[in-house]
Design a protein around this motif. Structure first.
Motif, PDB file in Angstrom:
ATOM      1  N   PHE A 203      -1.982  -6.510 -19.082  1.00  0.00           N
ATOM      2  CA  PHE A 203      -0.577  -6.310 -18.715  1.00  0.00           C
ATOM      3  C   PHE A 203      -0.122  -4.871 -18.883  1.00  0.00           C
ATOM      4  O   PHE A 203       0.686  -4.378 -18.109  1.00  0.00           O
ATOM      5  CB  PHE A 203       0.332  -7.285 -19.469  1.00  0.00           C
ATOM      6  N   SER A 204      -0.665  -4.178 -19.882  1.00  0.00           N
ATOM      7  CA  SER A 204      -0.264  -2.776 -19.951  1.00  0.00           C
ATOM      8  C   SER A 204      -0.825  -2.031 -18.752  1.00  0.00           C
ATOM      9  O   SER A 204      -0.199  -1.118 -18.223  1.00  0.00           O
ATOM     10  CB  SER A 204      -0.646  -2.146 -21.288  1.00  0.00           C
ATOM     11  N   GLY A 205      -2.025  -2.468 -18.275  1.00  0.00           N
ATOM     12  CA  GLY A 205      -2.573  -1.878 -17.058  1.00  0.00           C
ATOM     13  C   GLY A 205      -1.702  -2.178 -15.853  1.00  0.00           C
ATOM     14  O   GLY A 205      -1.453  -1.308 -15.007  1.00  0.00           O
ATOM     15  N   LEU A 206      -1.192  -3.397 -15.776  1.00  0.00           N
ATOM     16  CA  LEU A 206      -0.350  -3.783 -14.635  1.00  0.00           C
ATOM     17  C   LEU A 206       0.965  -2.994 -14.632  1.00  0.00           C
ATOM     18  O   LEU A 206       1.463  -2.590 -13.577  1.00  0.00           O
ATOM     19  CB  LEU A 206      -0.053  -5.289 -14.671  1.00  0.00           C
ATOM     20  N   ARG A 207       1.497  -2.779 -15.834  1.00  0.00           N
ATOM     21  CA  ARG A 207       2.750  -2.008 -15.900  1.00  0.00           C
ATOM     22  C   ARG A 207       2.521  -0.579 -15.435  1.00  0.00           C
ATOM     23  O   ARG A 207       3.320   0.004 -14.711  1.00  0.00           O
ATOM     24  CB  ARG A 207       3.309  -2.035 -17.312  1.00  0.00           C
ATOM     25  N   LEU A 208       1.365  -0.033 -15.848  1.00  0.00           N
ATOM     26  CA  LEU A 208       1.005   1.315 -15.405  1.00  0.00           C
ATOM     27  C   LEU A 208       0.830   1.318 -13.886  1.00  0.00           C
ATOM     28  O   LEU A 208       1.285   2.219 -13.177  1.00  0.00           O
ATOM     29  CB  LEU A 208      -0.293   1.731 -16.103  1.00  0.00           C
ATOM     30  N   ALA A 209       0.185   0.244 -13.376  1.00  0.00           N
ATOM     31  CA  ALA A 209      -0.051   0.131 -11.933  1.00  0.00           C
ATOM     32  C   ALA A 209       1.276   0.123 -11.178  1.00  0.00           C
ATOM     33  O   ALA A 209       1.423   0.772 -10.142  1.00  0.00           O
ATOM     34  CB  ALA A 209      -0.843  -1.134 -11.630  1.00  0.00           C
ATOM     35  N   LEU A 210       2.239  -0.581 -11.731  1.00  0.00           N
ATOM     36  CA  LEU A 210       3.529  -0.673 -11.052  1.00  0.00           C
ATOM     37  C   LEU A 210       4.205   0.704 -10.985  1.00  0.00           C
ATOM     38  O   LEU A 210       4.772   1.075  -9.954  1.00  0.00           O
ATOM     39  CB  LEU A 210       4.435  -1.675 -11.773  1.00  0.00           C
ATOM     40  N   SER A 211       4.091   1.454 -12.069  1.00  0.00           N
ATOM     41  CA  SER A 211       4.730   2.774 -12.026  1.00  0.00           C
ATOM     42  C   SER A 211       3.982   3.683 -11.058  1.00  0.00           C
ATOM     43  O   SER A 211       4.585   4.474 -10.339  1.00  0.00           O
ATOM     44  CB  SER A 211       4.832   3.383 -13.423  1.00  0.00           C
ATOM     45  N   HIS A 212       2.641   3.531 -10.992  1.00  0.00           N
ATOM     46  CA  HIS A 212       1.875   4.296  -9.995  1.00  0.00           C
ATOM     47  C   HIS A 212       2.276   3.886  -8.579  1.00  0.00           C
ATOM     48  O   HIS A 212       2.306   4.709  -7.673  1.00  0.00           O
ATOM     49  CB  HIS A 212       0.371   4.075 -10.200  1.00  0.00           C
ATOM     50  N   ALA A 213       2.562   2.598  -8.408  1.00  0.00           N
ATOM     51  CA  ALA A 213       2.949   2.108  -7.086  1.00  0.00           C
ATOM     52  C   ALA A 213       4.226   2.801  -6.624  1.00  0.00           C
ATOM     53  O   ALA A 213       4.345   3.198  -5.461  1.00  0.00           O
ATOM     54  CB  ALA A 213       3.154   0.596  -7.127  1.00  0.00           C
ATOM     55  N   TRP A 214       5.168   2.986  -7.531  1.00  0.00           N
ATOM     56  CA  TRP A 214       6.410   3.666  -7.165  1.00  0.00           C
ATOM     57  C   TRP A 214       6.165   5.112  -6.767  1.00  0.00           C
ATOM     58  O   TRP A 214       6.712   5.603  -5.783  1.00  0.00           O
ATOM     59  CB  TRP A 214       7.414   3.626  -8.327  1.00  0.00           C
ATOM     60  N   ILE A 215       5.302   5.772  -7.549  1.00  0.00           N
ATOM     61  CA  ILE A 215       5.003   7.172  -7.222  1.00  0.00           C
ATOM     62  C   ILE A 215       4.391   7.248  -5.824  1.00  0.00           C
ATOM     63  O   ILE A 215       4.804   8.038  -4.980  1.00  0.00           O
ATOM     64  CB  ILE A 215       4.044   7.783  -8.267  1.00  0.00           C
ATOM     65  N   ALA A 216       3.395   6.357  -5.583  1.00  0.00           N
ATOM     66  CA  ALA A 216       2.711   6.363  -4.286  1.00  0.00           C
ATOM     67  C   ALA A 216       3.691   6.041  -3.163  1.00  0.00           C
ATOM     68  O   ALA A 216       3.664   6.661  -2.095  1.00  0.00           O
ATOM     69  CB  ALA A 216       1.565   5.352  -4.299  1.00  0.00           C
ATOM     70  N   LEU A 217       4.588   5.093  -3.418  1.00  0.00           N
ATOM     71  CA  LEU A 217       5.559   4.697  -2.391  1.00  0.00           C
ATOM     72  C   LEU A 217       6.407   5.900  -1.970  1.00  0.00           C
ATOM     73  O   LEU A 217       6.556   6.187  -0.778  1.00  0.00           O
ATOM     74  CB  LEU A 217       6.484   3.601  -2.936  1.00  0.00           C
ATOM     75  N   ILE A 218       6.927   6.603  -2.967  1.00  0.00           N
ATOM     76  CA  ILE A 218       7.809   7.720  -2.643  1.00  0.00           C
ATOM     77  C   ILE A 218       7.026   8.801  -1.904  1.00  0.00           C
ATOM     78  O   ILE A 218       7.495   9.376  -0.923  1.00  0.00           O
ATOM     79  CB  ILE A 218       8.474   8.270  -3.924  1.00  0.00           C
ATOM     80  N   VAL A 219       5.779   9.037  -2.360  1.00  0.00           N
ATOM     81  CA  VAL A 219       4.958  10.057  -1.699  1.00  0.00           C
ATOM     82  C   VAL A 219       4.741   9.701  -0.229  1.00  0.00           C
ATOM     83  O   VAL A 219       4.977  10.519   0.659  1.00  0.00           O
ATOM     84  CB  VAL A 219       3.609  10.233  -2.432  1.00  0.00           C
ATOM     85  N   VAL A 220       4.311   8.460   0.046  1.00  0.00           N
ATOM     86  CA  VAL A 220       4.021   8.131   1.449  1.00  0.00           C
ATOM     87  C   VAL A 220       5.298   8.075   2.283  1.00  0.00           C
ATOM     88  O   VAL A 220       5.296   8.445   3.447  1.00  0.00           O
ATOM     89  CB  VAL A 220       3.228   6.816   1.654  1.00  0.00           C
ATOM     90  N   GLU A 221       6.383   7.633   1.672  1.00  0.00           N
ATOM     91  CA  GLU A 221       7.619   7.588   2.457  1.00  0.00           C
ATOM     92  C   GLU A 221       8.153   8.987   2.747  1.00  0.00           C
ATOM     93  O   GLU A 221       8.814   9.210   3.746  1.00  0.00           O
ATOM     94  CB  GLU A 221       8.677   6.745   1.737  1.00  0.00           C
ATOM     95  N   MET A 222       7.850   9.902   1.839  1.00  0.00           N
ATOM     96  CA  MET A 222       8.298  11.274   2.085  1.00  0.00           C
ATOM     97  C   MET A 222       7.450  11.930   3.159  1.00  0.00           C
ATOM     98  O   MET A 222       7.902  12.796   3.874  1.00  0.00           O
ATOM     99  CB  MET A 222       8.232  12.090   0.795  1.00  0.00           C
ATOM    100  N   LEU A 223       6.172  11.508   3.255  1.00  0.00           N
ATOM    101  CA  LEU A 223       5.274  12.165   4.194  1.00  0.00           C
ATOM    102  C   LEU A 223       5.356  11.568   5.583  1.00  0.00           C
ATOM    103  O   LEU A 223       5.442  12.283   6.568  1.00  0.00           O
ATOM    104  CB  LEU A 223       3.841  12.057   3.697  1.00  0.00           C
ATOM    105  N   ALA A 224       5.281  10.262   5.658  1.00  0.00           N
ATOM    106  CA  ALA A 224       5.111   9.662   6.974  1.00  0.00           C
ATOM    107  C   ALA A 224       5.830   8.330   7.055  1.00  0.00           C
ATOM    108  O   ALA A 224       5.217   7.278   7.021  1.00  0.00           O
ATOM    109  CB  ALA A 224       3.616   9.470   7.251  1.00  0.00           C
ATOM    110  N   ALA A 225       7.144   8.369   7.095  1.00  0.00           N
ATOM    111  CA  ALA A 225       7.878   7.114   7.227  1.00  0.00           C
ATOM    112  C   ALA A 225       9.186   7.405   7.944  1.00  0.00           C
ATOM    113  O   ALA A 225       9.619   8.548   8.059  1.00  0.00           O
ATOM    114  CB  ALA A 225       8.156   6.512   5.857  1.00  0.00           C
ATOM    115  N   GLN A 226       9.780   6.359   8.456  1.00  0.00           N
ATOM    116  CA  GLN A 226      11.049   6.486   9.162  1.00  0.00           C
ATOM    117  C   GLN A 226      12.154   5.784   8.377  1.00  0.00           C
ATOM    118  O   GLN A 226      13.306   5.836   8.749  1.00  0.00           O
ATOM    119  CB  GLN A 226      10.971   5.863  10.559  1.00  0.00           C
TER     120      GLN A 226
END
Lengths: 278, 358
Positions: A203-226
């Motif tokens: 679960f600590s891994g999953l929590r870390l994964a979730l925070s990484h997911a947010w970082i990745a989301l913002i990165v991809v939305e900033m690069l290539a999203a509408q």
């Protein structure tokens, strides 16, 4: 004598309310106020900076302006529409990444041979930040949804695999020996030993994964999203309306905190269900 | 140890800023340093491909200040108007040359800029995937077009569509930066792209075919922008402002000599754009006309069109009054002192040379 202690005394007798009363007694205002101290200080510094005009309003708009922009964005449905898309991307990416991460992590944790073969390669790949994958993945997936989901999934995969494998390897050897001596069935071993013993690490891994997911989301939305919260922030910067960017940051912060707290709660629940290993 | 270093750093930074502020307060005729910003291109050390780059490379502005201790600092911001707006807001630039869409956004959000002169024009190309039956702008109906929104290219695309009887509703716009546009075309995620000459190599590879060229289409969809100064600077240093303007006018005059064409391309090639691409971009185009710096009726009419576009697209919340924004006195004084008043014919709102002497 305050209202709360009165209530606590009154409900003490009633058994179903016993837990509630205990909860109320355990509540101390400081618990709630301490985490708010730093944000309050930042807010104060922000307000003082804005009032004195130390930074141009185009670079740091006053808190009231951000609040009013946030209000407008909520009222006009911009936040809801963008958040819907972003949360969909996060959910799908997290489900795929964390799901396959659990499987891969379990395999690597259980099988020494597999770990010898795959471990180093996986760790090497894990070192490449999600952003580094973007140019290559754009060529493979184009700019469609798949690109965003894959990048978020990849961001979730790594911490989940590492935590799961670690969690399994960390099971005390004598537990396994006892299980072998008792000739526990595979099913019993899984549900009574493996899962409960690895749960906290996973679960600590999953929590870390979730925070990484947010970082990745913002990165991809900033690069290539509408659309999406990340795109809304980029657009705010393009329009030179930093209030939109800060409003986006606030929304992400609140939602991210809520999701993390949710995961932590689930972990506590599950630990309660599992037998104590102390 | 570490903390002491940080403290020293803060003290040093504070001292520097105090000294920095003290400079202009003494009321000298010239500032110690003048910082100019331009849109940059290329990898590594970015460089510009307009008037500012010519003035920088040939030292036209530096010449104007050679009898003073003024230091010039040129910064080329890679492909981005928002970064220039931010730099002006942070008081990191006194002068900047950038597209009409982002500088209107800056102005509408309260940046205290004044327009000194036109930065000339940027040819905007439209390209469609070679494997699709798209042979003209009219064929774009129902297609997906990659373009970087809130830029002068976005404005040019909408203008080009209108010239061809289409509107924004007939197509789907995909907001992408240059490099991602190329990737999107290669991955067949979009059908067409609009932009500067950066994508011409794709045509040479057979991936794209050209379907529009703002230069040959009459110039009304050709990219425009302005060279601006901060209001505070021009009020405090009118002489320095005039000299910078003169330097740019001399650069434009130099560009206007056909003999300097290849040398100019050589300077712009520092951005990484190859000479053949530059030659093609300006093929049949007079650099004297393309880089006409005079804010005449054509310039103001086009600029008003861009401001209206910004409002239509909801890029700005407040209106912008071009009459208040433009400060033509420096360019007029500069033209007079250089005896270039009649070098560039004044165009009317339609772009036709009106009352051209010489």
């Amino acid at each position: 004598m305050n209202v709360r202690s009165l209530v606590a005394r009154d409900v003490k007798a009633a058994a179903p309310f016993g837990r509630l009363a205990a909860g109320l007694r355990a509540f101390r205002p400081a618990d709630l106020l301490l985490p708010l101290a730093l944000p309050a200080a930042v807010l104060l510094a922000w307000q003082v900076t804005a009032v004195n005009g130390w930074l141009p309003v185009q670079i740091l708009p006053p808190p009231a302006m951000v609040l009013s922009t946030l209000h407008d964005l909520i009222r006009d449905g911009d936040i809801a529409a963008n958040l819907k898309i972003s949360l969909w991307r996060i959910s799908l990416g997290f489900a795929l990444g964390a799901g396959s991460g659990l499987v891969l992590g379990t395999l690597l944790g259980v099988s020494k041979t597999l770990d010898d073969y795959l471990g180093p390669v996986f760790k090497a790949l894990a070192q490449i930040p999600s952003l580094g994958w973007v140019p290559v993945l754009i060529l493979i997936f184009g700019l469609a949804e798949a690109l965003k989901i894959v990048i978020i999934a990849k961001a979730c995969l790594v911490p989940t695999v590492l935590a799961t494998a670690q969690g399994i390897r960390n099971i005390p050897r004598h537990y396994l020996e006892v299980a072998r001596v008792l000739r526990l069935s595979g099913r019993t071993r899984l549900f009574k030993l493996l899962i409960p013993a690895t749960l906290p690490t996973v679960f600590s891994g999953l929590r870390l994964a979730l925070s990484h997911a947010w970082i990745a989301l913002i990165v991809v939305e900033m690069l290539a999203a509408q659309e999406g919260v990340g795109y809304m922030m980029v657009w705010g910067r393009t329009l030179f309306q930093i209030d939109i960017v800060i409003a986006g940051m606030l929304v992400i912060g609140v939602i991210g905190l809520a999701m993390d707290t949710g995961l932590a709660r689930i972990a506590r629940r599950l630990r309660g269900w599992a037998p104590d290993h102390g | 140890m570490h903390r002491r270093f940080t403290l020293k750093f803060i003290v040093a930074a504070a001292l520097t800023s105090v000294v920095g502020f003290a400079g202009p307060a003494l009321g000298q005729e010239f500032p110690a340093k003048i910082r100019l910003g331009d849109v940059g291109f290329g990898f590594g050390q970015p460089f510009g491909r307009g008037l500012v780059a010519i003035a920088d490379a040939k030292g036209f502005i530096a010449d104007e200040f050679k009898d003073t201790p003024v230091k010039l600092e040129f910064t080329y911001f890679v492909n981005t108007g928002p970064a220039i707006n931010e730099a002006i807001a942070n008081q990191q630039l006194e002068f900047a040359s950038y597209g009409a869409v982002p500088n209107t956004i800056g102005k509408a959000n309260g940046l205290p800029t004044r327009i000194l002169l036109s930065y000339g024009g940027t040819t905007i190309f439209g390209g469609a995937r070679a494997d699709l039956p798209i042979n003209s702008v009219k064929d774009l109906k129902g297609r997906k077009i990659a373009v970087q929104k809130a830029t002068i290219i976005h404005w040019s695309l909408i203008t080009t569509l209108r010239q061809n009887g289409l509107t924004e509703r007939d197509v789907t716009l995909v907001d992408l930066k240059n490099a991602d546009q190329l990737a999107a075309i290669n991955a067949k995620s979009v059908d067409a792209i609009f932009g500067g000459s950066f994508f011409l190599p794709l045509r040479d590879q057979g991936v794209l075919k050209l379907i529009s060229n703002s230069g040959t289409a009459g110039g009304k969809a050709t990219g425009l922008g302005a060279f601006v100064v901060t209001d505070e600077f021009q009020k405090q240093y009118p002489e320095a402002t005039l000299r910078v303007t003169r330097g740019l006018l001399r650069a434009a005059h130099w560009l206007g000599q056909e003999a300097n064409r290849e040398e100019a391309f050589g300077i712009w090639a520092r951005t990484g754009v190859t000479l053949p691409i530059l030659r093609e971009e300006f093929d049949g185009v007079s650099l004297k006309n393309a880089f006409n710096p005079v804010p005449d009726d054509f310039f103001t009419a086009q600029y008003r069109g861009v401001i209206a576009f910004n409002k239509e697209q909801k890029l700005i919340r407040n209106d912008v009054d071009l009459g208040q924004w433009l400060e033509p006195k420096y360019v007029e004084a500069g033209l007079k002192s250089l005896d270039l008043q009649s070098f560039w014919p004044r165009r009317n709102a339609d772009g036709a040379a009106a009352g051209a002497s010489n």
